[in-house]
Design an enzyme around this catalytic site. Sequence first.
Site, PDB file in Angstrom:
ATOM      1  N   ASP A 184       0.860  -1.182   0.000  1.00  0.00           N
ATOM      2  CA  ASP A 184       0.000   0.000   0.000  1.00  0.00           C
ATOM      3  C   ASP A 184       0.896   1.231   0.000  1.00  0.00           C
ATOM      4  OD1 ASP A 184      -2.871   0.635  -0.046  1.00  0.00           O
ATOM      5  OD2 ASP A 184      -2.263   1.955   1.583  1.00  0.00           O
ATOM      6  N   SER A 185       0.683   2.093  -0.988  1.00  0.00           N
ATOM      7  CA  SER A 185       1.556   3.251  -1.170  1.00  0.00           C
ATOM      8  C   SER A 185       0.742   4.525  -1.221  1.00  0.00           C
ATOM      9  CB  SER A 185       2.340   3.117  -2.479  1.00  0.00           C
ATOM     10  OG  SER A 185       3.131   1.947  -2.451  1.00  0.00           O
ATOM     11  N   GLY A 243       1.027   5.931 -12.382  1.00  0.00           N
ATOM     12  CA  GLY A 243       0.433   6.754 -11.322  1.00  0.00           C
ATOM     13  C   GLY A 243       1.033   8.151 -11.239  1.00  0.00           C
ATOM     14  N   TYR A 244       1.551   8.481 -10.049  1.00  0.00           N
ATOM     15  CA  TYR A 244       2.086   9.818  -9.794  1.00  0.00           C
ATOM     16  C   TYR A 244       3.520   9.989 -10.291  1.00  0.00           C
ATOM     17  CZ  TYR A 244      -1.975  10.289  -6.697  1.00  0.00           C
ATOM     18  OH  TYR A 244      -3.257  10.362  -6.204  1.00  0.00           O
ATOM     19  N   LYS A 270      14.671   4.165 -10.851  1.00  0.00           N
ATOM     20  CA  LYS A 270      13.640   4.349  -9.814  1.00  0.00           C
ATOM     21  C   LYS A 270      13.852   3.336  -8.682  1.00  0.00           C
ATOM     22  CE  LYS A 270       8.678   4.193  -8.894  1.00  0.00           C
ATOM     23  NZ  LYS A 270       7.326   3.860  -9.361  1.00  0.00           N
ATOM     24  N   HIS A 295      10.642   4.522  -2.664  1.00  0.00           N
ATOM     25  CA  HIS A 295       9.935   4.119  -1.446  1.00  0.00           C
ATOM     26  C   HIS A 295       9.715   2.602  -1.443  1.00  0.00           C
ATOM     27  CE1 HIS A 295       7.389   4.792  -4.825  1.00  0.00           C
ATOM     28  NE2 HIS A 295       6.252   4.545  -4.222  1.00  0.00           N
TER      29      HIS A 295
HETATM   30  P1  IMP Z   1      -2.092   1.857  -3.988  1.00  0.00           P
HETATM   31  O1  IMP Z   1      -0.941   1.440  -3.154  1.00  0.00           O
HETATM   32  O2  IMP Z   1      -2.254   0.942  -5.163  1.00  0.00           O
HETATM   33  O3  IMP Z   1      -3.348   2.082  -3.192  1.00  0.00           O
HETATM   34  O4  IMP Z   1      -1.655   3.227  -4.633  1.00  0.00           O
HETATM   35  C1  IMP Z   1      -2.218   4.463  -4.337  1.00  0.00           C
HETATM   36  C2  IMP Z   1      -2.048   5.364  -5.527  1.00  0.00           C
HETATM   37  O5  IMP Z   1      -0.692   5.721  -5.647  1.00  0.00           O
HETATM   38  C3  IMP Z   1      -2.456   4.726  -6.869  1.00  0.00           C
HETATM   39  O6  IMP Z   1      -3.070   5.724  -7.637  1.00  0.00           O
HETATM   40  C4  IMP Z   1      -1.150   4.310  -7.489  1.00  0.00           C
HETATM   41  O7  IMP Z   1      -1.172   4.391  -8.895  1.00  0.00           O
HETATM   42  C5  IMP Z   1      -0.190   5.359  -6.915  1.00  0.00           C
HETATM   43  N1  IMP Z   1       1.135   4.777  -6.720  1.00  0.00           N
HETATM   44  C6  IMP Z   1       1.495   3.763  -5.908  1.00  0.00           C
HETATM   45  N2  IMP Z   1       2.803   3.530  -6.017  1.00  0.00           N
HETATM   46  C7  IMP Z   1       3.283   4.414  -6.911  1.00  0.00           C
HETATM   47  C8  IMP Z   1       4.561   4.650  -7.457  1.00  0.00           C
HETATM   48  O8  IMP Z   1       5.555   3.983  -7.170  1.00  0.00           O
HETATM   49  N3  IMP Z   1       4.641   5.646  -8.361  1.00  0.00           N
HETATM   50  C9  IMP Z   1       3.573   6.400  -8.731  1.00  0.00           C
HETATM   51  N4  IMP Z   1       2.356   6.227  -8.276  1.00  0.00           N
HETATM   52  C10 IMP Z   1       2.210   5.220  -7.365  1.00  0.00           C
END
Ligand code: IMP
Length: 184
Positions: free
Chosen positions: A66-67, A143-144, A163, A168
């Site tokens: 989870d990020s 994503g971001y 990267k 992270h």
């Molecule tokens: P989740 O961990 O999939 O819930 O990610 C939350 C949001 O952060 C989603 O929109 C993912 O696309 C974005 N995200 C998660 N990890 C990364 C990354 O390493 N780079 C860019 N966006 C990220």
Amino acid sequence: MRKIIFVTGNPHKVIEATGILAPLGIEIVQNNCGYPELQEDGLAAIASFGAKWAANKLNCEVMVDDSGIFIEGLSGFPGPYSAYVAKTLGNERIIKLMERESNRNAVFKCVIGYCRPDEEALVFSGEVKGKIAKSIRGNLGFGYDPIFEVDGVTFGEMGDEEKNRISHRCRALVKFATWLKDGK
Ligand code: IMP
């Protein structure tokens, strides 16, 4: 090679995790079964709940990721709500929100949740400090990535290898791999 099921629907996370863990002797196998995402303020609680739920459902050891991105000038927004905000606002509107903001500092955080059936989950966290770019730059990653820059280069402008050296996710996964290697 130690094999770990990675419960995620995100193929980019799988590619990155494989690039980081394979050289450390850990094979990643993706499982798409999903898990309920708690609407919580903390990534650790979300990852921990997801890992426990998936381990019990699949009856094997699993990891989840989870990020979230935490923007200092926006009081940590969107943080744990990053997935929802990516879907509703998206990168262009975040850049717009930041138009008049002088503090562009941001932190990208990743929490890896790991669990075995009928046990409590463990979490491993990693973060990288950077800035919100003034415009979308780069078409690599996901994503971001195109709006998060470290030392003037966005993740979207970096290949996976670059990267993965500083991200992270890499920092959290190396902690996880070290714990696994210690014979757990
Ligand atoms: P989740 O961990 O999939 O819930 O990610 C939350 C949001 O952060 C989603 O929109 C993912 O696309 C974005 N995200 C998660 N990890 C990364 C990354 O390493 N780079 C860019 N966006 C990220």
